[in-house]
Design an enzyme around this catalytic site. Structure first.
Site, short mmCIF file in Angstrom:
data_model
loop_
_atom_site.label_atom_id
_atom_site.label_comp_id
_atom_site.label_asym_id
_atom_site.label_seq_id
_atom_site.Cartn_x
_atom_site.Cartn_y
_atom_site.Cartn_z
N ARG A 19 9.55 -37.17 88.80
CA ARG A 19 9.14 -35.90 88.21
C ARG A 19 9.93 -34.80 88.89
O ARG A 19 10.09 -34.80 90.10
CB ARG A 19 7.64 -35.67 88.41
CG ARG A 19 7.13 -34.37 87.82
CD ARG A 19 5.63 -34.19 88.02
NE ARG A 19 4.86 -35.02 87.10
CZ ARG A 19 4.02 -35.98 87.49
NH1 ARG A 19 3.87 -36.25 88.77
NH2 ARG A 19 3.35 -36.67 86.59
N MET A 22 12.34 -29.87 85.70
CA MET A 22 12.50 -29.78 84.26
C MET A 22 11.62 -30.74 83.48
O MET A 22 11.47 -30.60 82.27
CB MET A 22 13.97 -30.03 83.88
CG MET A 22 14.90 -28.91 84.27
SD MET A 22 16.58 -29.25 83.72
CE MET A 22 16.35 -29.27 81.93
N GLY A 23 11.05 -31.72 84.12
CA GLY A 23 10.24 -32.67 83.37
C GLY A 23 10.03 -33.97 84.13
O GLY A 23 9.96 -33.98 85.35
N GLU A 24 9.94 -35.06 83.37
CA GLU A 24 9.59 -36.36 83.95
C GLU A 24 10.60 -37.42 83.51
O GLU A 24 11.25 -37.30 82.47
CB GLU A 24 8.19 -36.78 83.49
CG GLU A 24 7.09 -35.82 83.89
CD GLU A 24 5.75 -36.17 83.27
OE1 GLU A 24 5.75 -36.85 82.20
OE2 GLU A 24 4.71 -35.76 83.82
N ASP A 141 26.07 -29.50 89.26
CA ASP A 141 24.88 -29.68 90.11
C ASP A 141 24.98 -30.97 90.90
O ASP A 141 24.02 -31.72 91.01
CB ASP A 141 23.62 -29.67 89.24
CG ASP A 141 22.35 -29.53 90.08
OD1 ASP A 141 21.30 -30.05 89.65
OD2 ASP A 141 22.41 -28.94 91.17
#
Length: 749
Positions: A19, A22-24, A141
Site C-alpha cells: 500500500r 497512490m493506492g494498493e 522517481d
C-alpha cells in the site's frame, strides 16, 4: 477496491501485498489466462474534481500506461494490461518474486550490500535505463523501493510513468519543514528540486544516490530534515563513499561521484557510458570488506541473474570448504547486540550503571523470527514516514507484543517498537494512550540504558509533549526542565537536541500563560539556532514562529505580525510558497491582522490563503478548512453575521465528515456557529450548540481540561443572556471550583 474482488470480470484480487500514497498493490489471478499477476489499484478519484479534469486525468493515465506497457526489457517490470473499473484506475503487471533494495538493506540491518552485488545491481539497472532512455522514456522517481532483485538475481525497475501520473493526481513529492508527506527527497536530482529541465540525466543522478546508499548503508545526504537534504543535493558535494567504506574500489567511487555531479552536463553522457564504466571494474580484484561490515570477507564473483542456475561441477569451488561463521549481526539469538552486550567468556556482564544486565530468555529466539520482526518494525517506520499513522501504529503494536514475548519487555528492540507505537498514537491525537506507552518506554530505557542516555531522554521529552496535548502543561514543564538539564549536561547547550528541548520548553511556557518567559526563551533559542543551523533553517524558523506566538500572547500584535510575515517570506524562499509551513505563517499573520482590527485585510488574506491551500492541499484538507474558519471569524468581526454563520456551518459540516464529530477543530467550528447565533440574537439556539460542544469536550478531553471548562463558561454566559441568572451563577461556581482543584493539584500556575 478490496470490496470489488473481481476487476473487469477477469482479474481476481487475492492478497494485499503493498500500500502506498497512490493506492494498493494486490496479488491477483488472471482468470482468462490462469496466471498470477500484480494489480496496482490507484486511489479512487474524488468528487471534488471537475469532469473535464477527470477526462484529462484518464487520458494521461492511458498514455502513461501505454508507454509503460511498450517497454520490453528484462530489466523492466512487464505491464500486461490497464484500465478503469468503477472509478478506480488499475495497472496489471507481472508478479515479481523478490525484494526491493530498501528491503534488502533492512534485511541486512542497514549494513551495505556486498561490493560484487552492488556492482551487479548497478550494471543491470544501468542497462535497463539505457534501453528506456533510447525509447525517450525517463523514470523520474528512481529509488531503492522501485528496484527489485528477483530470487534468481535478475534486477528489475518498477513504476515507469507513475511519478508523472502521481503529479497529475496530486500526489507529487512535497517537502515540509518536519518531514516528507509524499515521496522522499533523498534521490531527487538538483534540477528536479529546482523545477528545472528534467531529462535522462536526472535518472542517472538518482541512480547515483541509490548506489551510494546500497554501497555505504546511507544516502548521500542523510540529514534530519527535508530542507537540509534539499540544500545538500543543490549545493553540497557528497562525502566520498570510500570515507564511509574504505573497501569500495576507487574506480567505483569515481563513477558514483560522476553520477552525483550537480550540473547534468558533468554526469556521464548516457546510461550506456555508465554501464561500460561499471562493467569494466575487475570483480576478482575487489578487496575484502574487513571486520567492520558484520564479519564479511571477499566473496567470489556473482554470475549474472540469467546464469545463476547453472553449475560448474564439484571441483570448481573445491571440497571441504568450511561453512562461514555468522558475524555479530547474524548472531542475534537472544543476547542484546548493543555496546554493553556481554562478550563470550566467564566474566559476568554488567549494565550501564554497573549492575547485571537482564538475563536473556531461557530459550534463544530463532534468528529468522527476529529478522522478520525487524522487517516489520522497518515497515512501520516506512508507513510513519508516509504519514500513515494508523497503519504504522497497528504494525508497531503487533511487533511490540511479539518482541516482548521473545525478548522481554525491557529489551532495547521491544522498547524501540513501543516508542514508535507511542509516537503514532500521539500523531493520531490519542494522547492518553500515547502517554502510557511513552512512560513505559522511558521507564524501561532508564532501567536498561540509564537516566541520561539520549534514547531515555527522547522518550521523556515525548512524554512531556503528550502531557501538553492533554492540557497538563505544569507537569509537562517539570519534565521538560529535567530533560533540558540532562541534555545540557550530557550534550552541551548548542546540541540540536538540547535546542529542540529548549524550544519545547518555550512553547509550553506560552501554554502556561507565562508569555514573557516564553518570549525570552524562544528569542534566545532562535538566536542559537540561527548561529548553529543558519538563519533560514526550518528549525530556526519554527522558533521564530514561536516568538511571534509569544508576542501575540503579550498583546504585541504589530511585532507579532512583522515576525510572522518575515517567517512566511523566509519559508517561501527556502521551502516554496505552497509549503504547508509557509502557508501556516501566512495564516498566523491573518490572526494578527484580525487582532489589530484590520479585519478587511485579514479577510482578503484568508480568501487568498484558501485558494492557495485548496490548490496545494485540497478543499477538504484540515489546513484549508482552518483558513476558511478564519474567513468566518473575520466576517463576524465586520458585522456580517449571516455570512459568518453560513461559513461556520459549512466548515463544521466538512470537518465533522473529514475529521470526525468530536475532533477539536470540528468543535471549534461548532462553537463559532454558537457565537454567530448569539450575535444574531438567537440565544436559545446558541445555548443548545454551546452545551453540545461542552459535553463533547468533557467526553473527549475530560471535565477539567481547560477547553472543556471554557465551553462550560460559554454555556453560563449564554444562560445569562437568556435571563436564567441562577443557572448561570451555579455553572460559573462549578467551573471556578474545578479550576481551583486543578490549581491545587499543581496543574496550573
Amino acid at each position: 477496491m478490496a470490496d470489488t474482488r473481481l476487476i473487469q470480470g477477469r482479474y481476481l484480487l487475492l492478497d494485499l501485498i503493498g500500500r502506498g500514497g497512490m493506492g494498493e498493490v494486490w496479488r491477483a489471478r488472471d482468470e482468462s489466462l490462469g496466471r498470477h499477476v500484480a494489480v496496482k489499484c490507484l486511489k479512487p478519484m474524488g468528487r471534488q474534481h471537475e469532469p473535464s479534469y477527470l477526462r484529462v486525468l484518464r487520458e494521461r493515465f492511458r498514455r502513461e500506461a501505454r508507454v509503460a506497457a511498450s517497454l520490453q526489457h528484462r530489466g523492466i517490470t512487464v505491464v500486461h494490461d490497464f484500465g478503469e473499473s468503477e472509478g478506480v484506475l488499475y495497472l496489471v503487471m507481472e508478479l515479481l518474486d523478490g525484494r526491493n533494495l530498501s528491503q534488502l538493506l533492512e534485511d541486512n540491518k542497514q549494513h551495505p550490500l556486498p561490493v560484487p552485488e552492488v556492482i551487479e545491481i548497478a550494471a543491470q539497472v544501468g542497462a535497463a535505463l539505457a534501453y528506456t532512455h533510447r525509447q525517450g522514456v525517463v523514470h523520474r522517481d528512481l529509488k531503492p523501493a522501485n528496484i527489485v532483485r528477483l530470487t534468481d538475481g535478475t534486477v528489475k525497475i518498477c513504476d515507469f510513468g507513475i511519478a508523472r501520473l502521481a503529479h497529475d493526481i496530486g500526489f507529487s513529492a512535497r517537502l515540509t519543514g518536519t518531514g516528507i508527506a509524499m515521496g522522499t527527497p533523498h534521490y531527487m536530482s538538483p534540477e528536479q528540486i529546482g523545477a528545472g529541465n528534467v531529462d535522462h540525466r536526472s535518472d542517472l543522478y538518482s541512480l547515483g544516490c541509490v548506489l551510494y546508499e546500497i554501497a555505504t548503508g546511507t544516502p548521500p545526504f542523510d540529514m534530519d530534515d527535508a530542507w537540509s537534504v534539499l540544500v545538500g543535493h543543490r549545493d553540497t558535494p557528497p562525502r566520498p563513499p570510500r570515507e564511509l567504506r574504505p573497501a569500495l574500489p576507487e574506480a567505483f567511487e569515481d563513477v558514483v561521484l560522476d553520477l552525483l555531479a550537480k550540473d547534468p552536463g558533468d554526469r556521464p553522457a548516457d546510461a550506456g557510458e555508465f554501464v561500460r564504466r561499471i562493467t569494466g571494474l575487475p570483480l576478482h580484484r575487489l578487496p575484502p570488506d574487513g571486520p567492520t561490515w558484520a564479519g564479511r570477507t571477499a566473496e567470489p564473483p556473482r554470475l549474472p541473474g540469467w546464469a545463476r542456475s547453472m553449475t560448474t561441477g564439484g571441483k570448481a569451488a573445491g571440497s571441504g570448504r568450511p561453512a562461514p561463521q555468522p558475524g555479530p549481526a547474524a548472531a542475534l539469538t537472544g543476547r542484546w547486540t548493543h555496546p554493553w552486550a556481554p562478550a563470550a567468556g566467564p566474566t559476568a556482564p554488567s549494565g550501564p550503571a554497573g549492575g547485571p544486565l537482564p538475563p536473556p530468555p531461557a530459550e534463544r529466539p530463532p534468528p529468522e523470527a527476529l529478522a522478520e520482526l525487524a522487517g516489520r518494525h522497518g515497515e512501520g517506520l516506512r508507513l510513519a514516514r508516509l504519514d500513515r499513522w494508523a497503519e504504522a501504529g497497528e504494525v508497531q503494536r503487533a511487533v511490540v507484543a511479539e518482541r516482548e514475548h521473545l525478548l522481554g519487555p525491557d529489551h532495547p528492540d521491544t522498547l524501540a517498537s513501543r516508542y514508535e507505537l507511542a509516537f503514532a498514537l500521539s500523531r493520531l491525537g490519542r494522547a492518553r494512550e500515547a502517554l502510557h506507552e511513552f512512560a513505559r518506554t522511558a521507564a524501561g530505557r532508564e532501567r536498561v540504558l540509564g537516566a541520561d542516555h539520549p534514547d531515555t531522554l527522547a522518550a521523556r521529552q515525548e512524554t512531556a509533549y503528550v502531557l501538553g496535548q492533554l492540557g497538563r502543561h505544569f507537569e509537562a514543564h517539570q519534565v521538560y526542565t529535567a530533560v533540558l538539564a540532562a541534555r545540557d549536561r550530557v550534550m552541551g547547550p548548542d546540541h540540536p537536541d538540547t535546542l529542540r528541548c529548549r524550544h519545547n520548553l518555550a512553547f509550553n511556557l506560552g501554554r502556561l500563560g507565562r508569555a514573557a518567559e516564553s518570549h525570552a526563551l524562544a528569542r534566545d533559542v532562535a538566536a542559537a539556532r540561527a548561529r548553529v543551523l543558519g538563519p533560514d533553517h526550518p528549525d530556526t524558523l519554527v522558533t521564530r514562529y514561536e516568538v511571534g506566538y509569544a508576542l501575540g500572547q503579550l498583546g504585541r500584535w504589530t511585532e507579532a505580525l512583522h515576525t510572522y510575515q518575515a517567517v512566511a517570506a523566509a519559508r517561501a524562499r527556502v521551502l516554496g510558497p505552497d509549503d504547508p509551513d509557509t502557508l501556516a505563517a501566512r495564516y498566523e499573520a491573518g490572526i494578527c491582522l484580525g487582532r489589530l482590527g484590520r479585519s478587511a485585510e485579514a479577510l482578503e488574506l484568508y480568501r487568498a490563503l484558501v485558494e492557495d491551500r485548496t490548490r496545494a492541499q485540497g478543499p477538504a484538507h484540515p489546513d484549508t478548512l482552518r483558513a476558511r474558519h478564519g474567513i468566518g471569524v473575520n466576517l463576524g468581526r465586520l458585522g456580517r453575521w449571516e455570512e459568518a454563520l453560513a461559513e461556520a456551518r459549512d466548515v463544521c459540516a466538512i470537518r465533522a465528515r473529514v475529521l470526525g464529530p468530536d475532533d477539536p477543530d470540528t468543535l471549534v467550528s461548532r462553537r463559532e456557529v454558537a457565537v454567530a447565533l448569539g450575535w444574531l440574537g438567537r440565544w436559545s439556539d446558541a445555548l443548545a450548540v454551546y452545551r453540545d460542544v461542552a459535553q463533547a469536550r468533557q467526553r473527549v478531553l475530560g471535565a477539567d481540561h481547560p477547553d472543556a471548562l471554557a465551553s462550560r463558561h460559554d454555556e453560563a454566559h449564554c444562560l445569562e443572556q437568556l435571563g436564567r441568572s441562577a443557572e448561570a451563577v451555579e455553572l460559573y461556581r462549578q467551573v471556578a471550583a474545578v479550576r481551583r482543584t486543578r490549581a491545587g493539584r499543581g496543574q496550573l500556575t
